[in-house]
Write a protein that holds these residues in place. Structure first.
Motif, PDB file in Angstrom:
ATOM      1  N   SER A 147       1.397   4.663   0.409  1.00  0.00           N
ATOM      2  CA  SER A 147      -0.072   4.551   0.396  1.00  0.00           C
ATOM      3  C   SER A 147      -0.656   5.173  -0.870  1.00  0.00           C
ATOM      4  CB  SER A 147      -0.662   5.225   1.642  1.00  0.00           C
ATOM      5  OG  SER A 147      -0.094   4.665   2.805  1.00  0.00           O
ATOM      6  N   THR A 191       0.648   6.168   7.874  1.00  0.00           N
ATOM      7  CA  THR A 191       0.251   4.763   8.031  1.00  0.00           C
ATOM      8  C   THR A 191       0.819   4.223   9.344  1.00  0.00           C
ATOM      9  OG1 THR A 191       0.247   4.541   5.641  1.00  0.00           O
ATOM     10  CG2 THR A 191       0.288   2.489   6.920  1.00  0.00           C
ATOM     11  N   ASP A 218       0.588  -2.604   2.549  1.00  0.00           N
ATOM     12  CA  ASP A 218       1.099  -1.268   2.853  1.00  0.00           C
ATOM     13  C   ASP A 218       1.650  -1.293   4.285  1.00  0.00           C
ATOM     14  OD1 ASP A 218       1.696   1.409   2.576  1.00  0.00           O
ATOM     15  OD2 ASP A 218      -0.307   2.105   3.137  1.00  0.00           O
TER      16      ASP A 218
HETATM   17 MG   LIG Z   1       1.277   5.488   4.206  1.00  0.00          MG
END
Ligand SMILES: [Mg+2]
Ligand SMILES: Nc1nc2c(ncn2[C@@H]2O[C@H](COP(=O)(O)OP(=O)(O)OP(=O)(O)O)[C@@H](O)[C@H]2O)c(=O)[nH]1
Length: 325
Positions: A27, A47, A117
């Motif tokens: 990220s 994430t 991502d």
């Molecule tokens: Mg991440």
């Protein structure tokens, strides 16, 4: 709630999938590429959703949408804040987030660049993270896969397992989609014998032992690149961020050639990055009288040499290769 459309698979997009084990800096790298701290970054499993970020030239702000596990649209937000993205990412009902806006880079990418991502799949406390990451390998129409390696933790079992899985999945693909980002090289200590060129060579042998022939390896300092881009956009930095940025700027005159030189990339990519550096250095010499311009120039040199310039040039190169003749 309305039914959601599937992610775009338009021929005009160029999809880059970002993968790695937890906390390698996926990220952070995406934030550096888009030039703002929109995705949540932390030193723990962070994430939790597949997040698709598309560059739209001329867009004034980022627009976001989030979707449920049954692919229903849950929320939409224009001019979305990092706090809202963070809340969506942490919400159990949310599986997928899409963001569209202008990536801040110099020069900017052409429209249609899409970054994906993903969660680190080795989170022992949440199997869904692995499921989402592996689904992304299957479903994203990626032309390039940036695999982020943590330079301070090379060769873990989790890493090897994921790399072996990716190698098997991509065995049938024609073009080689892989680029390996050796992130967090700012944590290496040359005084303790942690030499950058040696680390890159070690990384290449490690990847070759898993079955990646002559791999592209790009040393990177994603968080430094992000802080430099924030400073260029006159965004506030925390005290710790300011200190790290200053340290990197102080080191730059002695570290920049080694950082660029040690990247293992196609010759055209390396040439393009060195040309950009030469242009910046020339402008730095001629603009010395203007303090503001000099500061900006140094920040731009840092972005370029942090690895981000080479990663951007590699993406461009891959995009050119995949364009129809
Ligand atoms: Mg991440
Ligand atoms: N020193 C250093 N730290 C970095 C760098 N890039 C990222 N980090 C730090 O590494 C930690 C994890 O970064 P993230 O970007 O959240 O990592 P991630 O791979 O997205 O992690 P998950 O989403 O949990 O899988 C954060 O504390 C970042 O600030 C870097 O280049 N150098």
């Amino acid at each position: 709630m309305e039914s959601a459309r599937q992610p775009s698979t338009s021929r005009d997009t160029f999809d880059v999938l970002i993968m790695a084990t937890m906390s390698a800096g996926k990220s952070s790298l995406v934030n550096a590429l888009i030039g703002q701290e929109l995705l949540h970054i932390a030193n723990e499993a962070t994430t939790a959703c597949h997040t698709r970020i598309e560059h739209r030239r001329g867009a004034k702000y980022f627009t976001g949408t989030c979707y449920s596990h049954s692919n229903l649209l849950l929320d939409r937000q224009r001019n979305i804040s990092a706090e809202r993205v963070r809340d969506w990412n942490a919400h159990r009902q949310v599986r997928r987030i899409t963001l569209t806006g202008r990536f801040r880079s110099h020069p900017g990418p052409t429209s249609g660049l899409v970054l994906h991502d993903t969660p680190g799949p080795n989170n022992s406390q949440n199997d869904r993270h692995a499921q989402l990451a592996f689904e992304a390998i299957q479903n994203v129409p990626f032309k390039t896969l940036l695999y982020v390696l943590n330079a301070s933790q090379l060769g873990t079992h989790d890493d090897r397992n994921l790399l072996e899985r990716l190698r098997n999945k991509s065995a049938t693909r024609g073009n080689n989609p892989f680029g390996f980002v050796l992130n967090k090289v700012d944590l290496l200590d040359p005084e303790k014998g942690e030499d950058l060129a040696e680390y890159v060579a070690k990384t290449q042998s490690y990847l070759a032992s898993i079955g990646f022939d002559n791999p592209v390896v790009i040393p990177s300092m994603a968080s430094t690149a992000l802080y430099a881009k924030k400073a260029l956009a006159h965004e506030p930095l925390s005290r710790a961020q300011r200190m790290k940025l200053q340290q990197a700027l102080d080191d730059l005159p002695i570290s920049k050639d080694a950082l660029l030189e040690s990247a293992k990339v196609p010759l055209q990519v390396k040439k393009r990055v060195f040309q950009c550096l030469k242009r910046l250095e020339k402008a730095h010499e001629t603009g010395r009288a203007n303090h503001q311009l000099t500061k900006e120039n140094e920040l731009r040199q840092l972005v370029l040499c942090s690895g981000l310039g080479t990663i951007e040039a590699f993406i461009k190169h891959q995009r050119k290769l995949s364009a129809p003749a």
